[in-house]
Write a protein that holds these residues in place. Structure first.
Motif, PDB file in Angstrom:
ATOM      1  N   SER A  94       9.085   3.142   4.998  1.00  0.00           N
ATOM      2  CA  SER A  94       9.570   1.807   4.625  1.00  0.00           C
ATOM      3  C   SER A  94      10.268   1.845   3.273  1.00  0.00           C
ATOM      4  O   SER A  94      11.146   1.052   2.996  1.00  0.00           O
ATOM      5  CB  SER A  94       8.401   0.832   4.606  1.00  0.00           C
ATOM      6  OG  SER A  94       7.516   1.219   3.568  1.00  0.00           O
ATOM      7  N   ALA A 150      -3.635   3.432   3.596  1.00  0.00           N
ATOM      8  CA  ALA A 150      -3.411   3.675   5.025  1.00  0.00           C
ATOM      9  C   ALA A 150      -4.679   4.195   5.695  1.00  0.00           C
ATOM     10  O   ALA A 150      -5.467   4.919   5.086  1.00  0.00           O
ATOM     11  CB  ALA A 150      -2.292   4.690   5.204  1.00  0.00           C
ATOM     12  N   GLU A 169       0.096   4.475  10.083  1.00  0.00           N
ATOM     13  CA  GLU A 169       0.226   3.566   8.942  1.00  0.00           C
ATOM     14  C   GLU A 169       0.855   4.276   7.757  1.00  0.00           C
ATOM     15  O   GLU A 169       1.738   3.738   7.093  1.00  0.00           O
ATOM     16  CB  GLU A 169      -1.164   3.058   8.523  1.00  0.00           C
ATOM     17  CG  GLU A 169      -1.637   1.849   9.284  1.00  0.00           C
ATOM     18  CD  GLU A 169      -2.998   1.381   8.717  1.00  0.00           C
ATOM     19  OE1 GLU A 169      -3.088   1.188   7.486  1.00  0.00           O
ATOM     20  OE2 GLU A 169      -3.939   1.243   9.513  1.00  0.00           O
ATOM     21  N   GLU A 220       4.508   4.907   8.291  1.00  0.00           N
ATOM     22  CA  GLU A 220       5.249   3.635   8.158  1.00  0.00           C
ATOM     23  C   GLU A 220       5.436   3.268   6.693  1.00  0.00           C
ATOM     24  O   GLU A 220       6.521   2.876   6.276  1.00  0.00           O
ATOM     25  CB  GLU A 220       4.498   2.530   8.903  1.00  0.00           C
ATOM     26  CG  GLU A 220       4.835   2.515  10.392  1.00  0.00           C
ATOM     27  CD  GLU A 220       3.945   1.562  11.164  1.00  0.00           C
ATOM     28  OE1 GLU A 220       3.017   0.997  10.559  1.00  0.00           O
ATOM     29  OE2 GLU A 220       4.189   1.396  12.376  1.00  0.00           O
ATOM     30  N   GLN A 221       4.395   3.397   5.938  1.00  0.00           N
ATOM     31  CA  GLN A 221       4.490   3.063   4.513  1.00  0.00           C
ATOM     32  C   GLN A 221       5.493   3.971   3.799  1.00  0.00           C
ATOM     33  O   GLN A 221       6.253   3.511   2.960  1.00  0.00           O
ATOM     34  CB  GLN A 221       3.114   3.213   3.863  1.00  0.00           C
ATOM     35  CG  GLN A 221       2.143   2.108   4.239  1.00  0.00           C
ATOM     36  CD  GLN A 221       0.986   2.031   3.251  1.00  0.00           C
ATOM     37  OE1 GLN A 221       1.142   2.367   2.084  1.00  0.00           O
ATOM     38  NE2 GLN A 221      -0.169   1.583   3.736  1.00  0.00           N
ATOM     39  N   CYS A 251      -3.018   4.938  -1.838  1.00  0.00           N
ATOM     40  CA  CYS A 251      -2.508   4.322  -0.620  1.00  0.00           C
ATOM     41  C   CYS A 251      -3.684   3.961   0.278  1.00  0.00           C
ATOM     42  O   CYS A 251      -4.678   4.679   0.351  1.00  0.00           O
ATOM     43  CB  CYS A 251      -1.583   5.330   0.080  1.00  0.00           C
ATOM     44  SG  CYS A 251      -1.165   4.921   1.763  1.00  0.00           S
ATOM     45  N   LEU A 281       3.087   7.314  -3.806  1.00  0.00           N
ATOM     46  CA  LEU A 281       2.103   6.280  -3.506  1.00  0.00           C
ATOM     47  C   LEU A 281       0.744   6.801  -3.921  1.00  0.00           C
ATOM     48  O   LEU A 281       0.209   7.719  -3.320  1.00  0.00           O
ATOM     49  CB  LEU A 281       2.077   5.976  -2.003  1.00  0.00           C
ATOM     50  CG  LEU A 281       3.354   5.451  -1.365  1.00  0.00           C
ATOM     51  CD1 LEU A 281       3.177   5.310   0.136  1.00  0.00           C
ATOM     52  CD2 LEU A 281       3.715   4.100  -1.981  1.00  0.00           C
TER      53      LEU A 281
END
Lengths: 917, 917
Positions: free
Chosen positions: A131, A119, A124, A127-128, A117, A114
């Protein structure tokens, strides 16, 4: 111009220096690591990106008690947590196994990347990251909880933590946050704007697949409990997976952290747009790693931080090409070296072509710095410099001035020496962190003055007026030199000349210190068993009042009683005898026992103590502040020790005698020297001849010192003032000649006048200093100055078996026999100078010094320009002789990280260079 | 048992040692590199394959003047040709760029691989290699001619080659072959059976395709002009190709050479059957390389050979697995360390269970070595050992024996000390190359004897008979100890006890040296200006013949003439005065001036000179032979210097007084001590009590010394003789007591008796040695012994800021606070011992020494077994407490090249350990 020790790749002291230095710039306790000094460390070529603090958190305790623990951290170098010892290792060069890098690459290639990102918190972010994984909800929850778990940080609090048990880990909780943050000394050392990167790695049994994630946050966010220091995090790297043979997530985590700590990789990854860019950066890193064969290097051996980091500029260029063969000749390397050096004429040494043009430019350049010269002198470092120069002045006054004073017909006594000798140099300590370069002067000029004095005595001249005319002529010559910008000739004074000059002065110091000491011993003879009868006997005059008569003509009426009292009184000590009106008689009345050997003891004690204290700097004991104080004040401490010893035993050693009255030493002369005195008028013209010699001497002394001082390595900010300095010398020459004060040629600052006052104020204290102590310090100064020049290192090479020779750059490029030949020529020149100095022709020795330049010129017939470049440096017209080798554009052919990066191995902070000339 | 300096990873001296050592085992000039020492270097785990000498010949001068030039060579480490300097670099760890290894791999994969090639000459070989290539006949001819061209070798001839020009390359032609071969010092250093490998690399414009070939010859053949040394070649590697950007054939050639120099790769490639095996070996190498990040390490920096090569055994095992995580706890590492140590009971310390069983075994073990003990003592190294011990004996005789002699009622004078004190240790120098471990004894036993003497004086005992009984009892106790195999208790004497004992003895040495020196100064007082009146006056008796009467009662008829002659004669020196029949009178008659300070000067000179000469060994100057002589004979040279100084000045310093007559010092006693004398009969029984104390002391002194001597690091070949030594002590105790000679407890060799004779023979020479010089040497011995123990290193840690602490293994594993605690306890014990030694209770100090073992035992309550293992070593019953961590089989989990290979960092050749106890 090269630093004397520039090419020394010495293992002992230099290495230690780096260690100490780099430790400071590492993460260990020490002075703050500022942004600017970091960019100096070779990173500047890449970017002005913020500094990155990288932390590795490992997952330990599977399967019973999972916990994260910080096990490594990186800024410039790696620091490992010694788990058992509960301490951070010293910073060292990280070493990796190749497979861990390859495994990391494949994990990242398959994993989540990522970039940018958005976040805003760890939650957060986690979670990203999760996921993207195909996990069961239960596992997802477990994983999330695990990732949010607070890691254990090993915080090293300031001060000695000797009262802690073996388990020094602290749970940094949110509540303890603020005090922790204040306590962590690391935080204070990170420059403002620093960012963090967190690498989380470990084995996690419940995962079926390896889980790799690399996140770059668009805006760095404080991911609260992750890092030991509260910093906004820019990067986040997660490396988890099931325990598999052959895959150490710990090592992969270290590999990721090492990658992020690499400036080039960091630069690329900050600008990467996608996974491909990331992997390309990793591949570029792999292309450039240095590999050590497993059979010849143990990976657990810790390599201390190197002297100097590789140039990033060169690395960026080298990405264009692979390493090329041996094809690039040393000529090109030498040229690089040449350009790296500061031989390219500095602005101070550009010819203006106008009369006094150089002087005007110097004044313009220097004017704006004038107030700061005074402010900078208030820096504490200047204090030790001033003290050192002051002591040098004192010893100078005694050894040279005192010598002239001994011959009472001479011009100057000790008081004049004090008044006249300069305490310069404080103004040179221009900025914090600059090396303490102290140049105590007066040596050669006083030698010349001594010669001039004996010359005038031999020819029955009135010395002071003669001297006045010499001074007037010297001032005139110097003004002419200033007007014609003769200081530009300074470029002909290569290291060959510098070293010859410096070695000669050092030898004079050593010779005089030893000579003075021997004179002292002669003055206080040692009583040997075989030496003439001892005994001292107090003799009173007979009633006739004539002592000699009393013994020669025998008075018949002598009362026996008086004879008996005479016999008893004869045991009185000489002072007591004199007090009671008698005369001490006998061979041992005037010999003071024990003084000679005690003086020798004081001499050696002060010399050895000063030497030892100077080296305390390189010791590992004591905090660096203490060591610095010991080292900077070594001479002062040695003198104090000598004085203390002397005071303790209370022996009548000869002491430093400073007159307390403010009047010229020579009785009957005023403060102003009469222009002619008893000399014929034509002597004022004839004085031009010695004045010419003296001008050469002053010019060389002044300019060589200025060249040494203005070396690029010292990073002076205020620019040089070659012409201005010479102008000041000319003016002062005039002044001191007229007042009959010693000539002093280097008076850049006004500090001298202020300190002259202090000098007289200190006089009552100085009478407690025994002379042998000062001679010892004097010897130390000579030895220290002598050992600081590269010439001495090469002399040592003569005695060193080939296999023990240090890996000096010049030895890599010049055959040993040629090096020895060069050294031998230098030795021969020095010997010749010394012989001339010791013969009646001594007064022409300034000419011989100038002759060194000629010898150096003649060396072009013996050595090739390349050899001279490595052994010495080039004279202006030789520069065009270095072949260009037809490489164009040059930088394309600079071998990536190969030979010519040796050029970077110039010490960044030169050692304290005490050059007493 | 650990070596005192075992864990020091010191940068300065240790590093230098390695350097010197490895240089010797490299290719540089130096002692021969034998096969056995090579296999010791970690290669033994792999094979007994012949040593491989690898040479890289590069093709230079394309396109004009193609020529081959040797630019690198490898045996253990890499040596590069410094082309400009015309010399070989120092051996260093080779560094490679990863791409060069990868390029080499792909070139080999596509190229020709001939394993078990049958070629009998270079021509055949070249033909076979070229035949595989698809080249035009013309090119083929050109290539063949090129490959057969004679390369230029840089031969470093023996001796200093200072007369050669910059172009020192020689064309080794066939005709010059024989002299060249004799001249090349390399040849002499290669062990018999060594093989060569030639790597030929370069850019060749006329090739269209890269040409790679790897040949292993079935039977090594001398490929005549290829290699600098005439050796049969086993491998031949050819790497040629058109000049391409990104492909450096030079670097590929280096990579091939480095690969071949790797023992593991070499092992594999000697056994490879096909290309696949070859590439697999290369891949295995790649898996194990250590990589350094480009931003933190400059590839041109040369890494000096490491202290110790990585274990090949571990490498072979590690091929089974990749590095694992942090999972392996330090317990396992510590256990490894434990097993690496020699704590596993040696055969000498196995209980036999029979009376005198240990003694019998010792005699059996030692008997066969008995003749060789004498032969080995002829080794030149023994000479310096003997001299050193002799000097230690002399100083001992003076400091302890002399002290007893001073109190004339005492048992022994200097002669007895000379007769009695042993000159042992020569027998310990059992084999060449073994470190010079010298253990001069008598310290603690003489301290005890001093105490016994004052005790018997205080209680009005007849000392010598009392002493005889103590001796008889000690002999009895020692025999009991031998019979019961008490020497097995030696395993309870851990380093903690050893160091406490050694530190105490060292401190006694230092204290006594300084104390003796102060006494000497008191005996020759310094005359201060304020001290009582000086003056010495020669007084003749009056006509009455009574001097005192002469001054008190005034004779009226005294002739004035005689008074005057008296006054004149009063200036005579005291000896002259006495000769003429007078009496010297006055306070300064008996003070000899200058002696005090001159003695101090001699004291410091001999101490500093001995210290400095000892460190000459680590200097880079002078050939190692010279340095070794200086270092080994440091004390002797220091004494000679002191004697020279003394003789030069001819002062009446106190000299070493050795009686020239062979008789007991105490007047009126015979050589045999009467068994009872004036003592009551029961004293012979009561003597058992002090004898018990003395037995403890002797046992500890004897056994601790034996333990230190028999450490595995010293590689003694003849085995230990704990019981035998103690038996000898018992017998000698009886003998010396009966003869009234000093007790001497360590007399393994017979050398002592021979040297005792020499001792008396030398007596006339010894009278020229000034006492202060001996005190200086004495101080040096104490300081040297004190600084050699690890305890002192830990004391230094107390003063050292954390960031400057050396990378000691124990600091990696034990928290600093615990290390400090351990050191503090040791310091406290030492302080307590010192206090007891200084009080009236001093006679029980042997008990307190034994108390050290108890304190060490009590430490188990404070420290964990693991900590004790790192800080000290384990007592027998602690060994089982080290957790096994349930790792089975252990070696599978040893982390490849990770933490526990630190264990290899034990110095192979321990430093000279002079332990004066």
């Amino acid at each position: 111009m090269k630093l004397p020790g520039q090419e020394e790749f010495e293992h002992s002291s230099a290495h230690e220096n780096v260690l100490a230095e780099e430790l400071d710039s590492g993460l260990g306790p020490g002075p703050s690591l500022g942004g600017p000094s970091d960019t100096d460390n070779g990173e500047s070529g890449v970017s002005k990106d913020p500094l990155l603090f990288i932390q590795l958190n490992e997952l330990l305790g599977w399967p019973q008690a999972l916990e994260w623990r910080e096990t490594g951290r990186w800024m410039l170098f790696e620091e490992k947590l010694e788990v058992d010892a509960g301490r951070w290792s010293a910073p060292h060069v990280p070493t990796l196994a190749l497979p861990s890098l390859q495994n990391l690459r494949s994990l990242l290639a398959e994993g989540i990347v990522l970039l940018d990102c958005q976040a805003q918190s760890l939650l957060e972010l986690v979670e990203q990251v999760i996921s993207g994984e195909s996990l069961s909800p239960e596992l997802r929850g477990q994983l999330q909880a695990l990732l949010l778990q607070r890691p254990q940080h090993h915080i090293q609090t300031t001060g000695i933590s000797s009262c802690r048990g073996p388990n020094a880990f602290r749970n940094v909780s949110f509540d303890e946050d603020t005090p922790m943050k204040l306590q962590n000394p690391l935080k204070q050392k990170l420059p403002p704007g620093a960012e963090a990167a967190a690498v989380l790695a470990g084995e996690l049994g419940f995962l079926a697949q390896p889980l790799g994630a690399f996140v770059r946050l668009r805006n760095p966010v404080v991911l609260e409990p992750l890092t030991e220091v509260i910093l906004p995090s820019r990067f986040f790297c997660l490396l988890l997976g099931p325990p598999t043979l052959g895959r150490s997530y710990h090592e992969m985590g270290r590999a990721a952290a090492v990658l992020l700590s690499d400036p080039q990789f960091q630069w690329s990854v900050r600008r990467a747009n996608n996974l491909h860019d990331l992997l390309a950066a990793l591949d570029a890193f792999l292309q450039e790693v240095t590999t050590l064969p497993p059979g010849r290097w143990d990976r657990t051996a810790r390599i201390p931080p190197p002297k100097c980091l590789p140039s990033q500029h060169k690395r960026s260029l080298s990405e264009l090409q692979e390493v090329t063969g041996l094809s690039r000749g040393s000529a090109a390397q030498a040229r690089d070296r040449h350009h790296h050096g500061q031989h390219a004429p500095s602005p101070e040494l550009q010819r203006t072509g106008r009369l006094f043009g150089g002087l005007v430019q110097d004044v313009r350049r220097k004017a704006c710095w004038y107030p700061s010269d005074f402010l900078d002198a208030l820096h504490p470092q200047c204090f030790s410099a001033v003290l050192y120069i002051y002591l040098a002045t004192v010893t100078n006054a005694i050894t040279f001035g005192g010598l002239l004073g001994d011959a009472t017909e001479g011009a100057q006594g000790v008081l004049e020496s004090f008044l006249g000798t300069a305490v310069a140099g404080a103004a040179f300590c221009l900025m914090a962190g600059q090396p303490l370069t102290i140049l105590s002067s007066t040596g050669p000029v006083l030698v010349f003055e001594r010669l001039l004095f004996s010359f005038s005595r031999d020819h029955s001249l009135d010395y002071l007026p003669f001297r006045l005319w010499v001074g007037i002529w010297v001032a005139t010559f110097c003004l002419v030199l200033v007007a014609t910008e003769a200081s530009l000739l300074v470029r002909y004074f290569t290291r060959f000349t510098e070293e010859g000059f410096c070695a000669l002065i050092s030898l004079i110091f050593i010779y005089d210190a030893v000579g003075k000491m021997l004179n002292l011993i002669r003055a206080y003879p040692i009583q040997r068993p075989g030496s003439p009868a001892q005994g001292c006997f107090c003799q009173f005059p007979g009633p006739g009042g004539n002592a000699s008569e009393w013994t020669s003509t025998k008075h018949k009426d002598t009362d026996v009683l008086s004879v008996v009292s005479l016999v008893n009184a004869s045991l009185l000590s000489p002072p007591e005898c004199i007090r009671q009106g008698g005369y001490p008689r006998g061979p041992s009345c005037h010999t003071v026992p024990d003084i000679a050997f005690f003086s020798l003891l004081l001499f050696f004690t002060s010399f050895l103590c000063a030497m030892a204290l100077k080296h305390v700097k390189n010791s590992r004991l004591f905090p660096s502040v203490v060591r610095k104080v010991f080292s900077d004040f070594s001479s002062v401490l040695a003198i104090l020790l000598g004085c203390g010893l002397d005071a303790f035993l209370g022996l009548a050693t000869p002491k430093l005698l400073v007159p307390t009255e403010f009047k010229p030493t020579l009785p009957g002369r005023g403060w102003l020297v009469s222009p002619f005195g008893a000399n014929p008028w034509w002597l004022s013209v004839a004085a031009a001849l010695p004045a010419l010699l003296l001008s050469i001497l002053i010019f060389m002394d002044q300019q060589i010192t200025a060249v040494i001082l203005n070396r690029a390595e010292y990073r002076l900010q205020k620019g040089a003032g070659f012409h201005l300095d010479l102008f000041c010398v000319a003016v002062l020459m005039l002044l001191t000649s007229a007042l009959g004060l010693p000539w002093e040629q280097r008076l850049t600052g006004l500090v001298v006048f202020i300190l002259t006052g202090v000098s007289i104020f200190l006089a009552p204290v100085l009478k407690f200093i025994p002379m042998p102590v000062l001679y010892g310090i004097f010897l130390y100064m000579g030895v220290a100055a002598l050992s600081s020049i590269q010439f001495m290192k090469r002399v040592q090479l003569l005695l060193m078996p080939t296999k023990h020779q240090p890996d000096m750059l010049l030895l890599r490029h010049v055959p040993l026999s040629r090096v020895h030949l060069f050294t031998a020529i230098q030795l021969a020149c020095l010997g010749l100078l010394w012989i001339i100095k010791s013969t009646p022709a001594a007064i022409i020795f300034p000419l011989m010094l100038l002759g060194l330049v000629g010898v150096r010129k003649a060396l072009e017939w013996v050595f090739s320009p390349l050899e001279l470049l490595w052994l010495d440096e080039l004279m202006p017209e030789e520069e065009k002789n270095i072949p260009e080798s037809g490489l164009e554009p040059e930088h394309l052919f600079s071998r990536a990280g190969n030979e010519d990066s040796e050029l970077m191995y110039q010490p960044k902070t030169p050692e304290i260079n005490i050059s007493v000339n």
